[in-house]
Design an enzyme around this catalytic site. Structure first.
Site, short mmCIF file in Angstrom:
data_model
loop_
_atom_site.label_atom_id
_atom_site.label_comp_id
_atom_site.label_asym_id
_atom_site.label_seq_id
_atom_site.Cartn_x
_atom_site.Cartn_y
_atom_site.Cartn_z
N ASN A 93 -17.61 -82.11 20.46
CA ASN A 93 -17.60 -82.09 21.93
C ASN A 93 -18.99 -81.74 22.45
O ASN A 93 -19.90 -81.46 21.67
CB ASN A 93 -16.58 -81.06 22.44
N HIS A 153 -8.95 -87.69 25.01
CA HIS A 153 -10.16 -88.52 24.88
C HIS A 153 -9.88 -90.00 25.14
O HIS A 153 -10.50 -90.88 24.53
CB HIS A 153 -10.81 -88.34 23.49
#
Length: 492
Positions: free
Chosen positions: A138, A65
């Site tokens: 997510n 990320h």
């Protein structure tokens, strides 16, 4: 960011350039040298300070990320769920909580294009009156593996080849051929949803099952869902290539520009709940992170809305130093026994201490906005000035005491100490159901992505056969179509 709080006050500000120590700097262009041509003198303190600061102004990027963008706003409760949870920020319709949200890609580096095929991160930090609650999810509701022992290998397989630094399909398909449970996530990863048009037009999921506990102590398992009010929009492969070639920060720009123009992104929060007594009634393990819960049996319950109405003031301070942790919960919300969630509780705090430092929770973007007190002290980059004489507990000289007990799940856990997989794997059913729910053109795009990946010259016949077997077990026609385009006979 409050300028009066996080910048030098007006009493100490100056219109003139200074060193970090406050000394005046009269030349910011030319180094101190012997004559006009040099050499440079080491005694040019400001030059050395300026270069040394520049060399250290970036922190290690996130191991996953790394590429992301943040925005601030609020969460507002719209529906009463107080019968399910005693969480204060969910106490009643109309209750508002400040939030910061970060969207991201998962695999590639900080400067990589936001248009590449990848799962997207969707993380929300709620600054509640009872402490921070981090919902770290997510844009897809499942994950590749259910046990954290495989997580480092999962990320390494998805990341570029350590020799060439090129992401390669043969590495991905080789590793995941040993994890048949990953097929359900591939039904999202190779689908349109992993090419979202931008961050505003994608869903979000808490991924894991958590627990909600009401004031009587009754617990329910829960899954969180974010639904964008502007709808879900995705790109084709061709569009993604074009967009990425035009602007590698297109999603960040879209988010920033939309908020600046007053077109505030909004998501509705829904939950699914399950009575713990019903866990064994399904043909899969409801705490398995590779599975979704059927919405026909466990319908979505509306809870509230998330509105992002403020851009961040400083990208480094409020995006790069922003730290999430699934371990941050509040009374009324608790963890489930999900194996991957249990280990994320440790891993996220550990990586933040490495990436930012042991006092990362003192940074304004991470610190809670409610009262907080403990004896965690000192350490590198400590920013607090504490004058207590008592740094231990209990003490008759310090009125601080443990908080009142709040309800937590009281179920009895037992079993043998063992290393094993869960009993109900059921690795292929949901992947097949998802495939069959699509229109034919969407199915065809999914099949084409499999054919493209399996056509990598370094994907062996054995690996192709394994994947065609997995696809066939999920949906026979899907496996046959992939096999026919690869001229490989399906094996069961």
């Amino acid at each position: 960011m409050d300028p009066s709080k996080y910048r030098p006050s007006s009493a100490y500000d100056t219109p003139f350039l200074t060193t970090n120590a406050g000394g005046p700097v009269y030349n910011n262009v030319s180094s101190l040298t012997v004559g006009p041509r040099g050499p440079v003198l080491l005694e040019d303190y400001y030059l050395i300070e300026k270069l040394a600061t520049f060399d250290r102004e970036k922190i290690p990027e996130r191991v996953v990320h790394a590429r992301g963008a943040s925005a601030k706003g609020f969460f507002e409760v719209t529906h009463d769920i107080s019968h399910l949870t005693c969480a204060d920020f969910l106490r009643a319709p109309g209750a508002q909580t400040p939030v910061i949200c970060r969207f991201s890609t998962v695999v590639h580096e900080r400067g990589s294009p936001e248009s590449i095929r990848d799962i997207r991160g969707f993380a929300v930090k709620f600054y509640t009156r009872e402490g921070n609650f981090d919902l770290v999810g997510n844009n897809v509701p499942v994950f590749f593996n259910r046990d954290a022992k495989s997580f480092p290998d999962t990320i390494r397989a998805l990341k570029p080849n350590p020799k060439s630094h090129i992401q390669e399909n043969w590495r991905i398909l080789d590793f995941f051929s040993f994890l048949p449970e990953s097929l359900h996530t591939f039904a999202f990863f190779y689908d349109d949803v992993c090419l979202p048009t931008d961050y505003r037009h994608m869903e979000g999921f808490g991924v894991h099952a958590y627990q909600l506990i009401n004031k009587e102590g009754k617990a329910h398992y829960v899954k969180f869902h974010w639904k964008p009010t502007c709808g879900v929009k995705c790109m084709s492969e061709e569009e993604a290539i074009r967009v990425g070639g035009t602007n590698h920060s297109h999603a960040t720009k879209d988010l920033y520009d939309s908020i600046a123009a007053g077109n505030y992104p909004e998501w509705k929060l829904f939950i699914q709940t399950m009575d713990p007594e019903d866990v064994d009634k399904f043909d899969f393990d409801p705490l398995d992170v590779t599975k979704t819960w059927p919405e026909d049996l466990l319908p979505l319950i509306p809870v509230g809305r998330l509105v992002l109405n403020r851009n961040i003031d400083n990208f480094f301070a409020e995006n790069e130093q922003l730290a999430f942790n699934p371990g941050h919960i509040v009374p009324g919300i608790y963890y489930s026994e999900d194996k991957l969630l249990q280990t994320r509780i440790f891993a996220y705090a550990d990586t933040q201490r490495h990436r930012i430092g042991p006092n990362y929770m003192q940074l304004p973007v991470n610190a809670p906005k409610c009262g907080h007190h403990n004896n965690h002290r000192d350490g590198a980059m400590n920013m607090t000035h504490r004058d207590e004489e008592v740094d231990y507990l209990p003490s008759r000289f310090d009125p601080c005491r443990p908080a009142e007990q709040y309800p937590i799940p009281s179920c009895v856990l037992n079993g043998r100490r063992t290393n094993c997989v869960i009993p109900k794997e059921n690795n292929f059913k949901q992947a097949g159901e998802r495939y069959r729910s699509w229109e034919p053109d969407r199915q065809d795009r999914y099949i084409n992505k499999w054919v493209e990946s399996l056509s990598d010259p370094r994907v062996t016949h054995e690996i192709r056969s394994i994947w065609i077997s997995y696809l066939s077990q999920a949906d026979k026609s899907c496996g046959q179509k992939v096999a026919s385009r690869l001229t490989v006979k399906p094996t069961m």
